[in-house]
Design an enzyme around this catalytic site. Structure first.
Site, PDB file in Angstrom:
ATOM      1  N   CYS A   1      36.057  33.278   4.135  1.00  0.00           N
ATOM      2  CA  CYS A   1      36.319  33.615   2.739  1.00  0.00           C
ATOM      3  C   CYS A   1      35.196  34.425   2.104  1.00  0.00           C
ATOM      4  CB  CYS A   1      36.571  32.339   1.946  1.00  0.00           C
ATOM      5  SG  CYS A   1      38.092  31.492   2.433  1.00  0.00           S
TER       6      CYS A   1
ATOM      7  N   CYS B   1      33.064  29.394   3.101  1.00  0.00           N
ATOM      8  CA  CYS B   1      33.070  29.521   4.566  1.00  0.00           C
ATOM      9  C   CYS B   1      32.908  30.987   4.967  1.00  0.00           C
ATOM     10  CB  CYS B   1      34.348  28.931   5.160  1.00  0.00           C
ATOM     11  SG  CYS B   1      35.795  30.012   5.099  1.00  0.00           S
TER      12      CYS B   1
ATOM     13  N   ASP C   1      36.610   8.624  22.142  1.00  0.00           N
ATOM     14  CA  ASP C   1      37.720   7.681  22.201  1.00  0.00           C
ATOM     15  C   ASP C   1      37.983   7.365  23.673  1.00  0.00           C
ATOM     16  OD1 ASP C   1      39.276   9.738  23.255  1.00  0.00           O
ATOM     17  OD2 ASP C   1      40.334  10.126  21.398  1.00  0.00           O
TER      18      ASP C   1
ATOM     19  N   ASP D   1      39.252  11.483  12.401  1.00  0.00           N
ATOM     20  CA  ASP D   1      39.226  12.632  13.307  1.00  0.00           C
ATOM     21  C   ASP D   1      40.647  13.133  13.495  1.00  0.00           C
ATOM     22  OD1 ASP D   1      40.327  12.154  16.360  1.00  0.00           O
ATOM     23  OD2 ASP D   1      39.730  10.267  15.430  1.00  0.00           O
TER      24      ASP D   1
ATOM     25  N   HIS E   1      37.555  28.257   8.814  1.00  0.00           N
ATOM     26  CA  HIS E   1      38.018  27.966   7.455  1.00  0.00           C
ATOM     27  C   HIS E   1      38.634  26.571   7.360  1.00  0.00           C
ATOM     28  CE1 HIS E   1      39.858  28.472   3.501  1.00  0.00           C
ATOM     29  NE2 HIS E   1      40.955  27.957   4.044  1.00  0.00           N
TER      30      HIS E   1
ATOM     31  N   CYS F   1      35.796  29.362  -1.917  1.00  0.00           N
ATOM     32  CA  CYS F   1      35.378  28.761  -0.643  1.00  0.00           C
ATOM     33  C   CYS F   1      34.176  29.529  -0.102  1.00  0.00           C
ATOM     34  CB  CYS F   1      36.530  28.815   0.360  1.00  0.00           C
ATOM     35  SG  CYS F   1      36.110  28.209   2.020  1.00  0.00           S
TER      36      CYS F   1
END
Length: 373
Positions: A313, A310, A90, A270, A339, A308
């Site tokens: 988890c 990830c 940006d 984003d 996570h 989950c």
């Protein structure tokens, strides 16, 4: 021009693919906010493993440190950071204009570095030069962001944005020609639609932007889908060309933002919110956001989310993460950030899948009712 294929469209909502020199982005997609060329508390290897397709860095922060010249010397953004995947920058306009003692004029912006107090001048030409040296695949045009309920304030910001865009385009095209002659990868330019929450300004800005020779569009100065923001996104995207991608700047910390953005035609998002919240102990779950620092998690020997996949988890319990936060271990922030980023990236992936199989409305209703019960 940037190639963007639409796989399926229903009303404004669509699923597609953005093709960049560093790979494809299957949209809708959540783009990790790598403000200073890193996502806070995470490595880019971790970002890859949790499924992130693209990241967005901030020109203001990279201008101050390490500087565009050094990044260019280091081989450009992909080589310097070892992120060999799609990237955005940006313009840093929001950060500059939120600084104290900033001065905006018709030509550009003057501000002081928050690091050492040096006075710095930013214009559309300087922004384009800096972003080309940084070398992300997609740049945002230098614009004037604003956060105000005052119509006059938002109109002034929009006028500056409109006045600066032709200068962004001219400098971008000059740099693109030089890069092509040197055999360097293409880089692409998005114009940024402004106008705040005012329908007349958004309509004017979108109509001004739609015929500009740019590759896509950023939608700026919207920070939550509360109030009439969803209608503003819908209005804006109904005017912008359907064959170019649209990026919703700085939104995505709330799941409803992602659903509403996708429903009304945004392709990428984003936000620093997911990792910022993670560093403070706030974690996403399908049943809403939790604060892992709360006492009830001290003896909770189950995962944060049982379904989950990830790293947090799959390997650790809520009690363990609670302990890490209570003793202020850095690992707590890392695991929580993994996570949250994984949760948001995969939520948008599921939104994409629901668009493709015509189950979006049912999925949105089910998810949001459960999350915000």
């Amino acid at each position: 021009m940037l190639k963007f294929d639409i796989e399926k469209q229903t009303g404004l909502m669509r699923a597609g693919v953005i093709h960049t020199p560093h790979g494809d982005i299957k949209t809708p997609a959540f783009v990790g906010a790598a403000t200073r060329a890193t996502v806070k508390a995470l490595t880019f290897d971790q970002m890859r493993k949790l499924g992130s397709q693209a990241i967005l860095a901030n020109t203001y922060h990279l201008l101050l440190a390490p500087g565009p010249d050094l990044i260019e010397q280091g081989g450009g953004f992909a080589t310097f950071t070892n992120w060999n995947a799609p990237s955005f920058t940006d313009s840093g306009g929001f950060q500059m204009l939120s600084l104290p003692d900033v001065k905006v004029d018709h030509d550009g912006v003057t501000f002081k570095s928050h690091i050492n107090g040096d006075k710095i001048r930013m214009t559309p030409e300087i922004s384009m030069q800096a972003q080309w040296k940084i070398g992300a695949d997609i740049h945002m045009a230098f614009d004037q962001a604003a956060d105000s309920r005052d119509h006059d304030v938002m109109e002034r910001a929009m006028r500056h944005t409109h006045d600066w865009l032709p200068r962004n385009i001219a400098e971008h095209q000059k740099l693109a020609t030089a890069a092509k002659q040197a055999g360097k990868p293409e880089q692409y330019l998005y114009a940024v639609v402004q106008g705040g929450l005012f329908e007349d300004l958004r309509t004017e800005s979108a109509n001004f932007m739609k015929n500009q020779p740019v590759d896509g569009f950023g939608i700026g100065s919207l920070y939550t889908t509360e109030g009439n923001t969803g209608e503003i996104i819908k209005l804006t995207n109904s005017i912008l060309p359907q064959d170019k991608p649209r990026h919703l700047l700085g939104m995505g910390s709330e799941p409803r933002d992602l659903f509403i953005g996708a429903k009304y035609g945004c392709d990428t998002f984003d936000c620093v919110g997911p990792t910022r919240m993670a560093r403070n102990g706030a974690l996403y779950t399908p049943n809403g956001r939790i604060n892992i620092k709360n006492a009830k998690y001290k003896t909770d020997f189950t995962p944060i989310c049982s379904d989950c996949d990830c790293e947090l988890c799959q390997n650790y319990t809520a009690a363990y993460l609670h302990h890490l936060f209570k003793v202020d271990e850095i690992t707590a922030k890392v695991l929580a950030s993994i996570h949250n980023e994984h949760f948001v990236v995969n939520l948008v992936n599921k939104i994409r899948a629901s668009i493709l199989d015509d189950t979006f409305d049912a999925y949105m209703t089910e998810f949001l009712q459960k999350y915000y019960k």
